[in-house]
Design an enzyme around this catalytic site. Structure first.
Site, PDB file in Angstrom:
ATOM      1  N   CYS A  94      41.292  52.879  31.096  1.00  0.00           N
ATOM      2  CA  CYS A  94      42.014  51.769  30.447  1.00  0.00           C
ATOM      3  C   CYS A  94      41.697  51.657  28.955  1.00  0.00           C
ATOM      4  O   CYS A  94      42.472  51.094  28.192  1.00  0.00           O
ATOM      5  CB  CYS A  94      41.675  50.459  31.137  1.00  0.00           C
ATOM      6  SG  CYS A  94      42.025  50.517  32.878  1.00  0.00           S
ATOM      7  N   ASN A 102      49.648  47.524  35.948  1.00  0.00           N
ATOM      8  CA  ASN A 102      48.584  48.065  35.098  1.00  0.00           C
ATOM      9  C   ASN A 102      48.829  49.564  34.918  1.00  0.00           C
ATOM     10  O   ASN A 102      48.765  50.327  35.882  1.00  0.00           O
ATOM     11  CB  ASN A 102      47.242  47.798  35.795  1.00  0.00           C
ATOM     12  CG  ASN A 102      46.041  48.317  35.037  1.00  0.00           C
ATOM     13  OD1 ASN A 102      46.168  49.157  34.143  1.00  0.00           O
ATOM     14  ND2 ASN A 102      44.870  47.848  35.400  1.00  0.00           N
ATOM     15  N   HIS A 117      44.701  44.957  26.930  1.00  0.00           N
ATOM     16  CA  HIS A 117      45.050  45.873  28.012  1.00  0.00           C
ATOM     17  C   HIS A 117      45.573  45.060  29.189  1.00  0.00           C
ATOM     18  O   HIS A 117      44.998  44.026  29.548  1.00  0.00           O
ATOM     19  CB  HIS A 117      43.812  46.683  28.414  1.00  0.00           C
ATOM     20  CG  HIS A 117      43.935  47.302  29.762  1.00  0.00           C
ATOM     21  ND1 HIS A 117      44.985  48.125  30.097  1.00  0.00           N
ATOM     22  CD2 HIS A 117      43.157  47.203  30.871  1.00  0.00           C
ATOM     23  CE1 HIS A 117      44.840  48.508  31.352  1.00  0.00           C
ATOM     24  NE2 HIS A 117      43.737  47.967  31.846  1.00  0.00           N
TER      25      HIS A 117
HETATM   26  O1  UT7 Z   1      42.486  48.106  34.510  1.00  0.00           O
HETATM   27  C1  UT7 Z   1      41.203  48.434  34.876  1.00  0.00           C
HETATM   28  C2  UT7 Z   1      40.416  47.375  35.379  1.00  0.00           C
HETATM   29  N1  UT7 Z   1      40.935  46.728  36.555  1.00  0.00           N
HETATM   30  C3  UT7 Z   1      40.878  45.428  36.583  1.00  0.00           C
HETATM   31  O2  UT7 Z   1      40.567  44.814  35.595  1.00  0.00           O
HETATM   32  C4  UT7 Z   1      41.160  44.716  37.895  1.00  0.00           C
HETATM   33  C5  UT7 Z   1      40.165  43.611  38.072  1.00  0.00           C
HETATM   34  N2  UT7 Z   1      40.251  42.959  39.369  1.00  0.00           N
HETATM   35  C6  UT7 Z   1      41.323  42.254  39.778  1.00  0.00           C
HETATM   36  O3  UT7 Z   1      42.306  42.179  39.085  1.00  0.00           O
HETATM   37  C7  UT7 Z   1      41.233  41.500  41.072  1.00  0.00           C
HETATM   38  O4  UT7 Z   1      39.913  41.577  41.563  1.00  0.00           O
HETATM   39  C8  UT7 Z   1      42.214  42.006  42.176  1.00  0.00           C
HETATM   40  C9  UT7 Z   1      43.641  41.671  41.777  1.00  0.00           C
HETATM   41  C10 UT7 Z   1      42.063  43.492  42.366  1.00  0.00           C
HETATM   42  C11 UT7 Z   1      41.936  41.319  43.504  1.00  0.00           C
HETATM   43  O5  UT7 Z   1      42.039  39.933  43.348  1.00  0.00           O
HETATM   44  P1  UT7 Z   1      40.865  38.983  43.849  1.00  0.00           P
HETATM   45  O6  UT7 Z   1      41.307  37.630  43.566  1.00  0.00           O
HETATM   46  O7  UT7 Z   1      39.573  39.451  43.239  1.00  0.00           O
HETATM   47  O8  UT7 Z   1      40.878  39.237  45.419  1.00  0.00           O
HETATM   48  P2  UT7 Z   1      39.731  39.769  46.374  1.00  0.00           P
HETATM   49  O9  UT7 Z   1      39.509  41.224  46.161  1.00  0.00           O
HETATM   50  O10 UT7 Z   1      38.554  38.857  46.270  1.00  0.00           O
HETATM   51  O11 UT7 Z   1      40.396  39.569  47.786  1.00  0.00           O
HETATM   52  C12 UT7 Z   1      40.726  38.262  48.282  1.00  0.00           C
HETATM   53  C13 UT7 Z   1      41.451  38.423  49.599  1.00  0.00           C
HETATM   54  C14 UT7 Z   1      40.733  39.366  50.567  1.00  0.00           C
HETATM   55  O12 UT7 Z   1      40.922  38.849  51.871  1.00  0.00           O
HETATM   56  P3  UT7 Z   1      39.776  37.988  52.585  1.00  0.00           P
HETATM   57  O13 UT7 Z   1      38.556  38.863  52.628  1.00  0.00           O
HETATM   58  O14 UT7 Z   1      39.585  36.764  51.743  1.00  0.00           O
HETATM   59  O15 UT7 Z   1      40.376  37.721  53.914  1.00  0.00           O
HETATM   60  C15 UT7 Z   1      41.485  40.646  50.435  1.00  0.00           C
HETATM   61  O16 UT7 Z   1      41.436  41.425  51.603  1.00  0.00           O
HETATM   62  O17 UT7 Z   1      42.738  38.995  49.368  1.00  0.00           O
HETATM   63  C16 UT7 Z   1      42.895  40.150  50.211  1.00  0.00           C
HETATM   64  N3  UT7 Z   1      43.736  41.119  49.504  1.00  0.00           N
HETATM   65  C17 UT7 Z   1      45.074  41.087  49.570  1.00  0.00           C
HETATM   66  N4  UT7 Z   1      45.923  40.290  50.236  1.00  0.00           N
HETATM   67  C18 UT7 Z   1      47.228  40.534  50.096  1.00  0.00           C
HETATM   68  C19 UT7 Z   1      43.362  42.117  48.683  1.00  0.00           C
HETATM   69  N5  UT7 Z   1      44.454  42.753  48.217  1.00  0.00           N
HETATM   70  C20 UT7 Z   1      45.508  42.137  48.756  1.00  0.00           C
HETATM   71  C21 UT7 Z   1      46.908  42.343  48.655  1.00  0.00           C
HETATM   72  N6  UT7 Z   1      47.718  41.514  49.337  1.00  0.00           N
HETATM   73  N7  UT7 Z   1      47.449  43.308  47.879  1.00  0.00           N
END
Ligand code: UT7
Length: 331
Positions: free
Chosen positions: A113, A288, A258
């Protein structure tokens, strides 16, 4: 000493639009979850057979047409991508061939990135020292062919999109314009927190049938950890750039962060006390696109925000490595 100006920007995204609704047909996700957690509404994915350098070529052609340059005017290529067509060589050479400029050097940058800003720093140093006067800097990515498009990979798969952005960088002696400074950082203690394990040279053979099953050919991301670091490092590296130049956040006409997650951009904006009109995001349309995200957003932002010659533009990135970077430009 000359300074580096952006002579023109060009961008290209594939015509295949993949909406959040489309993704719900192949994995357990929802439009509401994706929009709420990331801001993304849709992204572009290539059709099979498209090469990374095809996207870069189209973006470069558009930039060349805008600047009124011929390919032969390019003295060096800097090509940032984490998704090159092959393990080697990098796609800079492929772009050189497609542009029809054999002999012109091509440097491949693998800083994910932050790749566009690492590439900008290199190109700027070349231009300042007089090594080259005209450099083509490209960020280009094809993520879609490398994603686990099933519920197992949903946290990563919904985020990433394909696209390319090209910048034609040129030396200028005109006072008061150009790249003021670039600031680069890395912290390899977090290498495994955002990475794709295979194919890898530590494996013999480099890709094995079990890897297709266990998912090690797909990106792995500790999303929350990446998020927490991004919202600290991005404001920090922008403040570093402002302080270096005796400037303040209020002096920014435009900040293009970014495009990793709309919530990250919003938190960076808040941390710096910036108004909505100072920050530009288009992740909603493209997801992204790692190395391509800054030029993809920058080209649109320059037009949309009416950036004029001499306006202060800030760029910042954070991503795998971890790496992070910023640059300030007097447009
Ligand atoms: O560009 C390079 C760098 N990348 C980034 O900067 C990305 C940084 N991270 C993020 O943007 C976020 O962490 C994500 C968008 C990847 C994830 O969002 P989050 O709010 O951190 O969600 P999480 O990983 O804590 O997951 C929350 C819940 C989980 O379910 P439980 O355990 O609470 O039941 C996941 O399994 O959301 C679930 N989940 C989804 N649900 C529906 C994870 N992905 C999905 C999905 N659809 N696509």
């Amino acid at each position: 000493m000359p300074r580096t100006v952006f002579a023109a920007l060009g961008t290209y995204v594939p015509d295949r639009v993949v909406t959040n609704e489309d993704l719900t047909k192949v994995m357990d996700t929802s439009d509401a979850w994706i929009q709420e957690r990331t801001g993304i509404r849709e992204r572009r994915w290539v059709r099979e057979g498209t090469e990374n350098s095809d996207l870069a070529l189209e973006a470069s052609r558009r930039a060349l047409a805008k600047a009124g340059w011929e390919p032969k005017d390019v003295e060096a290529i800097v090509y940032a991508s984490l998704s090159s067509d092959h393990m080697f060589p990098g796609d800079g050479c492929a772009l050189n061939a497609k542009l029809g400029i054999p002999g012109v050097p091509a440097l491949d940058v693998r800083n994910q990135c932050s790749g566009f800003l690492y590439g900008l720093a290199v190109a700027d140093a070349w231009i300042r020292t007089g090594m080259y006067r005209r450099v083509l800097l490209v960020g280009s990515e094809i993520h879609s062919t490398g994603l686990d498009v099933s519920t197992r990979g949903r946290d990563v798969a919904v985020i990433f999109g394909d696209g390319a952005g090209a910048a034609l960088l040129e030396a200028t002696e005109e006072p008061g314009r150009g790249v003021l400074s670039c600031h680069l950082h890395a912290d390899g203690r977090f290498v495994k927190d955002l990475s794709t394990d295979a194919p890898g040279s530590k494996y013999h053979p480099r890709v094995q049938p079990r890897m297709l099953e266990d998912g090690s050919i797909y990106p792995h991301m500790e999303g929350q950890k990446v998020f927490k670091h991004a919202i600290v490092r991005m404001p920090e590296v922008i403040r570093e750039a402002l302080a270096k130049n005796g400037l303040e956040a209020k002096d920014l006409k435009l900040l293009v962060p970014h495009q990793a997650n709309l919530r990250i951009s919003q938190m960076v904006q808040r941390a710096l006390g910036l108004r909505d009109d100072q920050v530009f995001n288009n992740i909603q349309k493209y997801g992204n696109t790692t190395a391509a995200s800054i030029p993809l957003a920058l080209e649109e932002a320059i037009e949309a925000r009416g950036v004029q010659r001499g306006d202060l533009v800030g760029l910042a990135a954070f991503g795998a490595g971890f790496t992070w970077a910023s640059a300030l430009v007097r447009w």
